[in-house]
Design a protein around this motif. Structure first.
Motif: not given
Length: 371
Positions: A197-203, A305-309, A316-320
């Motif tokens: 949800i927080r990542a959605l703010g920038s996406l 798929g992709r994995l974040v650290p 990081d989540l928003a970038d991926v």
């Protein structure tokens, strides 16, 4: 050989462990397995205190009289392993112990708080003919907490329900005007829903047609408040529990499955594997997870798929996610590989064949690791 599965988690009780044991039990040969589970509504266990050990033991004896089983599969270490151990001592029936991740973390905490329990725990563990875990991550945890040494061990990843296999009508990522992110999980902190949800703010600025759907039970008040404060309230939908047919339609209409789970050290909770990543793969969805617990065994980074650290930030989540939505051909290809992997490696028929081969091999005198 006839088996008895003793477990506190079994359908219709919800959850990954319940689905795991239900999937295994339903694929044994005819008359090859019996199940002892809680008798309460929806799998709620009845009774408490020391008496519950006797209740489980008596139920095992009751089943044995009409179904003389040769092997016991103990689905939950702790409450169930003690009556299973007593049954073994009195009847000579060998038993195997299952572990899933959170159970090992809780056991480590209990032994730290009360070291006097260690001899009994070690005795019950030592009497087992072998150990079965849902991931290599969980097996490593077991070795850190219990005297695994050369005890035979099998890593038996979960499978997916038969109706999820060989689907012709899969998802078609990025084929619609809206991009839908999907999480299927209970509304718990460690599932990382708040981070999405927080990542959605920038996406949302770059992808105004983005929406986020969450399927699973729990109190969603805090998540709704977070969505409102982040300015994405109109993009977040909390669906609650849905039946399997509706869930399949939701997978089919989504574009990316995302569940960046966290390690809840205080609550002793970690993602031991992540069955829903497989379910998403069955629909050819690209998936996004985190390098936490057993998730890297469910999601092959860069392939399915992709994995974040494990210590990822919302940036990081928003970038991926931004990369996955911008590199659509690569994302669709990852979904295709996930589909092929699920259908070739994660059938419950195949899992049961592995389990039977392992247990029979151990009882014939297998030594060392059988994983």
């Amino acid at each position: 050989m006839r088996y008895l599965l003793v477990t506190r988690d079994f359908p219709p009780k919800p959850g990954g462990m319940s689905a795991y044991y239900g999937g295994l039990a339903s694929h044994f040969p005819k008359d090859g397995i019996a199940v002892v589970r809680p008798r309460g509504p929806s799998g709620v266990e009845q009774g408490g205190g020391v008496g519950r050990y006797r209740i489980w033991y008596e139920r095992m004896k009751e089943v044995y009289r009409r179904y003389p089983f040769d092997v016991v599969l103990c689905g939950n270490f702790g409450v169930l392993s003690y009556p299973v151990f007593v049954f073994h001592k009195l009847f000579g029936t060998p038993y195997f112990l299952f572990f899933h991740g959170n159970d090992v973390l809780m056991l480590r905490r209990r032994l730290k708080l009360n070291p006097a329990k260690r001899p009994l725990v070690y005795l019950v563990f030592g009497g087992a003919a072998g150990v079965i875990t849902n991931s290599h991550f969980t097996l490593k945890l077991v070795g850190e907490v219990l005297p695994l040494r050369s005890k035979p061990a099998l890593v038996l990843h979960p499978g997916v329900p038969d109706e999820f296999l060989g689907l012709k009508d899969t998802a078609e990522p990025f084929s619609r005007g809206t991009i839908t992110l999907l999480t299927v999980a209970r509304l718990a902190w460690r599932k990382g829903i708040h981070m999405v949800i927080r990542a959605l703010g920038s996406l949302a600025r770059d992808f105004p047609n983005l929406r986020y759907e969450v399927v699973g039970g729990g109190d969603g008040g805090g998540l709704r408040d977070l969505a409102r404060r982040t300015g994405v309230e109109d993009k977040v939908v909390l669906r609650g529990f849905v039946d399997r047919r509706e869930l399949m339609e939701i997978y089919r209409s989504s574009d990316i499955f995302v569940m960046p789970s966290l390690y809840d050290r205080d609550g002793c909770e970690v993602e031991g594997f992540g069955i829903t990543f497989l379910e998403a793969g069955a629909f050819a969805l690209p998936v996004l997870g985190s390098r936490t617990g057993g998730i890297p065994e469910a999601v092959l980074d860069g392939r399915t798929g992709r994995l974040v650290p494990s210590d990822f930030s919302e940036e990081d989540l928003a970038d991926v996610l931004r990369w996955m939505m911008s590199h659509r051909e690569e994302s669709v290809e990852m979904g295709r590989r996930g589909y092929e992997r699920v259908n070739s490696e994660f059938t419950y028929a195949g899992k049961v064949a592995q389990l039977i081969s392992f247990t029979e091999g151990c009882l014939r005198g297998c030594r060392g690791s059988c994983s």
